[in-house]
Design an enzyme around this catalytic site. Structure first.
Site, PDB file in Angstrom:
ATOM      1  N   HIS A   1      -8.620   3.803  -7.421  1.00 43.61           N
ATOM      2  CA  HIS A   1      -7.609   3.271  -6.491  1.00 43.61           C
ATOM      3  C   HIS A   1      -7.402   1.784  -6.830  1.00 43.61           C
ATOM      4  CE1 HIS A   1      -5.070   3.131  -3.112  1.00 43.61           C
ATOM      5  NE2 HIS A   1      -5.909   3.291  -2.123  1.00 43.61           N
TER       6      HIS A   1
ATOM      7  N   ARG B   1      -2.164  -5.203   0.768  1.00 38.50           N
ATOM      8  CA  ARG B   1      -1.633  -4.109  -0.051  1.00 38.50           C
ATOM      9  C   ARG B   1      -0.140  -4.356  -0.308  1.00 38.50           C
ATOM     10  NH1 ARG B   1      -3.901   0.869   0.069  1.00 38.50           N
ATOM     11  NH2 ARG B   1      -2.437   1.244  -1.641  1.00 38.50           N
TER      12      ARG B   1
ATOM     13  N   ARG C   1       0.214   9.394  -5.944  1.00 43.16           N
ATOM     14  CA  ARG C   1      -1.093   9.624  -5.297  1.00 43.16           C
ATOM     15  C   ARG C   1      -1.438  11.085  -5.507  1.00 43.16           C
ATOM     16  NH1 ARG C   1      -3.370   7.755   0.471  1.00 43.16           N
ATOM     17  NH2 ARG C   1      -3.698   5.933  -0.842  1.00 43.16           N
TER      18      ARG C   1
ATOM     19  N   GLN D   1      -5.750  -0.805  -4.442  1.00 40.09           N
ATOM     20  CA  GLN D   1      -6.631  -1.163  -3.332  1.00 40.09           C
ATOM     21  C   GLN D   1      -7.600  -2.270  -3.759  1.00 40.09           C
ATOM     22  OE1 GLN D   1      -6.812   0.366  -0.031  1.00 40.09           O
ATOM     23  NE2 GLN D   1      -7.935  -1.527   0.190  1.00 40.09           N
TER      24      GLN D   1
ATOM     25  N   CYS E   1     -11.234  -0.224   3.242  1.00 38.62           N
ATOM     26  CA  CYS E   1      -9.897   0.083   2.716  1.00 38.62           C
ATOM     27  C   CYS E   1      -9.039   0.803   3.758  1.00 38.62           C
ATOM     28  CB  CYS E   1     -10.001   0.907   1.442  1.00 38.62           C
ATOM     29  SG  CYS E   1     -10.884   2.462   1.671  1.00 38.62           S
TER      30      CYS E   1
ATOM     31  N   ASP F   1     -16.175   2.542   2.848  1.00 37.92           N
ATOM     32  CA  ASP F   1     -15.061   3.493   2.819  1.00 37.92           C
ATOM     33  C   ASP F   1     -15.586   4.785   3.439  1.00 37.92           C
ATOM     34  OD1 ASP F   1     -12.761   4.967   2.218  1.00 37.92           O
ATOM     35  OD2 ASP F   1     -13.239   5.202   0.080  1.00 37.92           O
TER      36      ASP F   1
HETATM   37  N1   CP Z   1      -6.246   2.459   1.910  1.00 39.77           N
HETATM   38  C1   CP Z   1      -5.275   3.351   1.701  1.00 39.77           C
HETATM   39  O1   CP Z   1      -4.915   3.666   0.570  1.00 39.77           O
HETATM   40  O2   CP Z   1      -4.682   3.820   2.838  1.00 39.77           O
HETATM   41  P1   CP Z   1      -3.716   5.095   2.925  1.00 39.77           P
HETATM   42  O3   CP Z   1      -4.533   6.278   2.513  1.00 39.77           O
HETATM   43  O4   CP Z   1      -3.318   5.174   4.376  1.00 39.77           O
HETATM   44  O5   CP Z   1      -2.545   4.878   2.024  1.00 39.77           O
HETATM   45  N1  NVA Z   2     -11.902   7.332  -0.736  1.00 39.55           N
HETATM   46  C1  NVA Z   2     -10.809   7.570   0.171  1.00 39.55           C
HETATM   47  C2  NVA Z   2      -9.878   6.400   0.149  1.00 39.55           C
HETATM   48  C3  NVA Z   2      -8.745   6.477   1.142  1.00 39.55           C
HETATM   49  C4  NVA Z   2      -7.793   5.335   1.000  1.00 39.55           C
HETATM   50  C5  NVA Z   2     -10.101   8.855  -0.212  1.00 39.55           C
HETATM   51  O1  NVA Z   2      -9.927   9.109  -1.411  1.00 39.55           O
HETATM   52  O2  NVA Z   2      -9.723   9.601   0.682  1.00 39.55           O
END
Ligand code: CP
Ligand code: NVA
Length: 312
Positions: A130, A294, A103, A133, A266, A226
C-alpha cells in the site's frame, strides 16, 4: 522517467524525499487556496476490487481539485479478470483515460494492468503493498515529530509497527529503509515479514522483529498499527483475534513510549482490537491528519504521473 507508482522499491531515496517535499508544498497551496488546475480535462479510472473510504475519496477529490475527473469502478462493475481479461481492461481504459488507480486482491493484477496499460497505473492497495499509504504516513511523521522539518530529518528515527506483517507493514518497511529510518515489527509468530522480502530491503539491518511490543515501545518515535484482519481475511478473524492478543496499541503500551511519540493508524480502526478507543482518541490529531495527507500526497502523485509524464 518512471511512469507507474506500484512499489516503493522502484524509487530511489531522493525520489521519495522529493515527492514528500512536493506533497508538503502542495498541501500549503491547498491551505492557501492557490492550487492550480493542472489536470484540466484529464480522467482517472479507479478500479476497486475491495471497499474503501479514504482511497476513493482522496483520489476522486484530488482529481477534482486539479480540474480533472475520476470514474469510480466498483467491484461488480467491470469484472476484472472474470468478465474481461486484465490486459483488455488496461488497453481499453488506456484509450479513454489518462491514468488508472487500482485496488486489488492479487498484486499480480496491478502488475498486469501496468504491463498492458499505455497510461500510468497507481497501486492503491494490493495484498502485497500500500505505497500511497506509506508515503502519506511519512508526510505525517515529518509534520508531527519534533525537530523534523524535512524528509531528510527522518534519518535515524524509529517506527514501531504493532500487529500484522501485512501490505501496509511491507510498504512502511520499504519506505523506512529507503529513508534511513529503523522499523521494528512487533508481531506474533506466523505474522512476520518474509525473509526473502527483508533481504530485498536497501538496508536489511534497519529492520528488527520482536515479540515484545511493550519493551520496543521505549525506543519508538512513531507507533503504528493496522487491522489484525485485512480485507479478504475475514474467514480467519477468530484465529487472528486470538493470535494477536497482546499486540494492541493501548494506554499501557503508550505509557512506555517517549513523550514525543507519534501514533498512526492507516484506518479503518477496529477499536478494542488493534487499538483501544482511549489510545485512538488521545492521538486522533495525528491519525486524522494522516488520513487527510492521503489527499495531499496523492494529488501530488497525480500531478507528477498524469501531468508531468512520470517520476524523474
Ligand atoms: N487507509 C485506507 O486505505 O483506507 P480505505 O481502505 O478506506 O481506502
Ligand atoms: N491491511 C488493511 C489495510 C486497509 C487500508 C487491508 O488490507 O485491509
Amino acid at each position: 522517467m518512471i511512469k507507474n507508482f506500484i512499489n516503493l522499491m522502484d524509487f530511489s531515496a531522493d525520489q521519495l524525499r522529493e515527492l514528500l517535499r512536493q506533497a508538503a508544498d502542495d498541501k500549503r497551496r491547498f491551505q492557501t487556496g492557490t492550487l492550480e488546475p493542472t489536470l484540466l480535462h484529464k480522467t482517472l479510472a479507479m478500479i476497486f476490487e475491495k471497499p474503501s473510504l479514504r482511497t476513493r475519496v482522496s483520489f476522486e477529490t484530488g482529481m477534482s481539485q486539479l480540474g480533472g475527473h475520476a470514474i469510480y469502478l466498483a467491484p461488480a462493475d467491470i469484472g476484472l479478470g472474470t468478465r474481461e481479461p486484465v490486459q483488455d481492461v488496461a488497453r481499453v481504459i488506456g484509450r479513454m483515460c489518462d491514468g488508472i488507480m487500482a485496488r486489488t486482491f492479487s498484486h499480480d493484477t496491478v502488475l498486469g494492468l501496468a504491463q498492458f496499460s499505455p497510461v500510468p497505473v497507481i497501486n492503491a492497495l494490493s495484498d502485497h503493498s500500500h505505497p500511497c499509504q506509506a508515503m502519506a504516513d511519512l508526510q505525517t511523521v515529518v509534520e508531527f515529530l519534533p525537530e523534523c522539518n524535512d524528509p531528510a530529518d527522518l534519518t535515524g528515527r524509529t517506527l514501531l509497527f504493532v500487529g500484522d506483517g501485512n501490505n501496509v507493514a511491507r510498504s512502511l518497511a520499504v519506505a523506512c529503509s529507503k529513508l534511513g529510518m529503523r522499523m521494528i515489527l512487533a508481531a506474533p509468530e506466523g505474522y512476520e515479514l518474509s525473509d526473502s522480502f527483508l533481504a530485498e530491503l536497501p538496508d536489511p539491518d534497519a529492520f528488527a522483529l520482536t515479540r515484545d511490543p511493550l519493551d520496543a515501545a521505549k525506543e519508538a518515535d512513531v507507533i503504528y498499527t493496522d487491522t489484525w484482519v485485512s480485507m479478504g481475511q475475514e474467514q480467519e478473524k477468530e484465529k487472528r483475534v486470538e493470535d494477536f492478543r497482546g499486540f494492541q496499541v493501548n494506554t499501557e503500551l503508550l505509557s512506555r513510549a517517549p513523550s514525543h511519540v507519534v501514533v498512526l493508524h492507516c484506518l479503518p480502526a477496529y477499536r478494542g482490537y488493534e487499538i483501544t478507543d482511549d489510545a485512538f482518541e488521545a492521538h486522533a490529531a495525528s491519525i486524522l491528519e494522516e488520513a487527510e495527507n492521503r489527499l495531499h500526497f496523492q494529488r501530488t502523485l497525480l500531478n507528477v504521473l498524469l501531468g508531468q509524464g512520470g517520476i524523474e
